[in-house]
Scaffold this motif. Structure first.
Motif, mmCIF file in Angstrom:
data_model
loop_
_atom_site.group_PDB
_atom_site.id
_atom_site.type_symbol
_atom_site.label_atom_id
_atom_site.label_comp_id
_atom_site.label_asym_id
_atom_site.label_seq_id
_atom_site.Cartn_x
_atom_site.Cartn_y
_atom_site.Cartn_z
ATOM 1 N N TYR A 86 0.870 -1.105 -0.020
ATOM 2 C CA TYR A 86 -0.020 0.069 0.131
ATOM 3 C C TYR A 86 0.720 1.282 0.007
ATOM 4 O O TYR A 86 0.482 2.165 -0.618
ATOM 5 C CB TYR A 86 -1.101 -0.023 1.246
ATOM 6 C CG TYR A 86 -1.843 1.191 1.277
ATOM 7 C CD1 TYR A 86 -3.040 1.166 0.483
ATOM 8 C CD2 TYR A 86 -1.608 2.223 2.232
ATOM 9 C CE1 TYR A 86 -3.963 2.278 0.528
ATOM 10 C CE2 TYR A 86 -2.599 3.189 2.306
ATOM 11 C CZ TYR A 86 -3.609 3.292 1.291
ATOM 12 O OH TYR A 86 -4.421 4.404 1.423
ATOM 13 N N ARG A 87 1.881 1.379 0.710
ATOM 14 C CA ARG A 87 2.726 2.455 0.986
ATOM 15 C C ARG A 87 3.597 2.665 -0.356
ATOM 16 O O ARG A 87 3.731 3.902 -0.770
ATOM 17 C CB ARG A 87 3.724 2.526 2.145
ATOM 18 C CG ARG A 87 2.986 2.538 3.463
ATOM 19 C CD ARG A 87 3.945 2.283 4.637
ATOM 20 N NE ARG A 87 4.418 0.827 4.674
ATOM 21 C CZ ARG A 87 5.048 0.349 5.531
ATOM 22 N NH1 ARG A 87 5.752 0.952 6.216
ATOM 23 N NH2 ARG A 87 5.295 -0.909 5.429
ATOM 24 N N ILE A 88 3.902 1.628 -1.164
ATOM 25 C CA ILE A 88 4.826 1.737 -2.335
ATOM 26 C C ILE A 88 3.916 2.395 -3.369
ATOM 27 O O ILE A 88 4.222 3.225 -4.166
ATOM 28 C CB ILE A 88 5.302 0.381 -2.702
ATOM 29 C CG1 ILE A 88 6.180 -0.124 -1.723
ATOM 30 C CG2 ILE A 88 5.596 0.228 -4.254
ATOM 31 C CD1 ILE A 88 6.750 -1.713 -1.750
ATOM 32 N N ALA A 89 2.461 1.863 -3.178
ATOM 33 C CA ALA A 89 1.542 2.299 -4.414
ATOM 34 C C ALA A 89 1.517 3.929 -4.184
ATOM 35 O O ALA A 89 1.532 4.809 -5.156
ATOM 36 C CB ALA A 89 0.259 1.692 -4.175
ATOM 37 N N ILE A 90 1.352 4.249 -2.946
ATOM 38 C CA ILE A 90 1.043 5.804 -2.402
ATOM 39 C C ILE A 90 2.186 6.636 -3.175
ATOM 40 O O ILE A 90 2.289 7.615 -3.553
ATOM 41 C CB ILE A 90 1.134 6.190 -1.036
ATOM 42 C CG1 ILE A 90 -0.418 5.424 -0.543
ATOM 43 C CG2 ILE A 90 1.014 7.470 -0.969
ATOM 44 C CD1 ILE A 90 -0.754 5.228 0.809
ATOM 45 N N ALA A 91 3.701 5.838 -2.800
ATOM 46 C CA ALA A 91 5.000 6.601 -3.161
ATOM 47 C C ALA A 91 4.776 6.830 -4.807
ATOM 48 O O ALA A 91 5.191 7.824 -5.207
ATOM 49 C CB ALA A 91 5.999 6.011 -2.823
#
Length: 135
Positions: A86-91
């Motif tokens: 999820y955090r990778i996608a936001i980045a």
């Protein structure tokens, strides 16, 4: 429906995470809770209960993942990996070119599965790793 299919990630204020942060401070010596400008906090919910939290710091084209924690009663279900994705996608959505983080040995195994490349490990066994994002 599996546990992972029931997860929901939400951007929250740090205050929302206070009970779980207190538990994390008692059980995990390597998490960073210092508040810095631009730090974004995220909660992972399972059936309306916060079971994990994490933070993301974006500066320009670089992104730092910080302070990931899964409640001990919910570990071993893939929640950490889902929160990492999820955090990778936001980045990526924010236009970051790289994501970096410090990982404990258990979380490093998950990070490597998600494309992080270990760079160096300190005397406490904490590894700095980087993932280059696709444009």
């Amino acid at each position: 429906m599996s546990v992972l299919e029931k997860l929901e990630h939400k951007k929250v204020s740090r205050d929302t995470l206070t009970p779980l942060i207190k538990l994390a401070k008692k059980t995990d010596n390597y998490l960073e809770f210092k508040e810095v400008a631009g730090l974004q906090w995220y909660a992972t919910y399972l059936s309306d209960k916060i079971v994990a939290f994490t933070a993301l710091f974006i500066r320009g084209k670089n992104c730092r993942i910080r302070s990931a924690y899964v409640h001990p009663n919910f570990r071993g279900n893939g929640i950490y990996g889902e929160a990492l994705k999820y955090r990778i996608a936001i980045a990526q959505e924010e236009g970051c070119e790289k994501v970096n983080a410090y990982f404990a040995p258990t979380s490093l195994k998950v990070a490597v599965k998600h494309g992080f490349e270990p760079k160096h490990t300190n005397k406490y066994g904490i590894t700095y790793a980087v993932k280059t994002l696709k444009k």
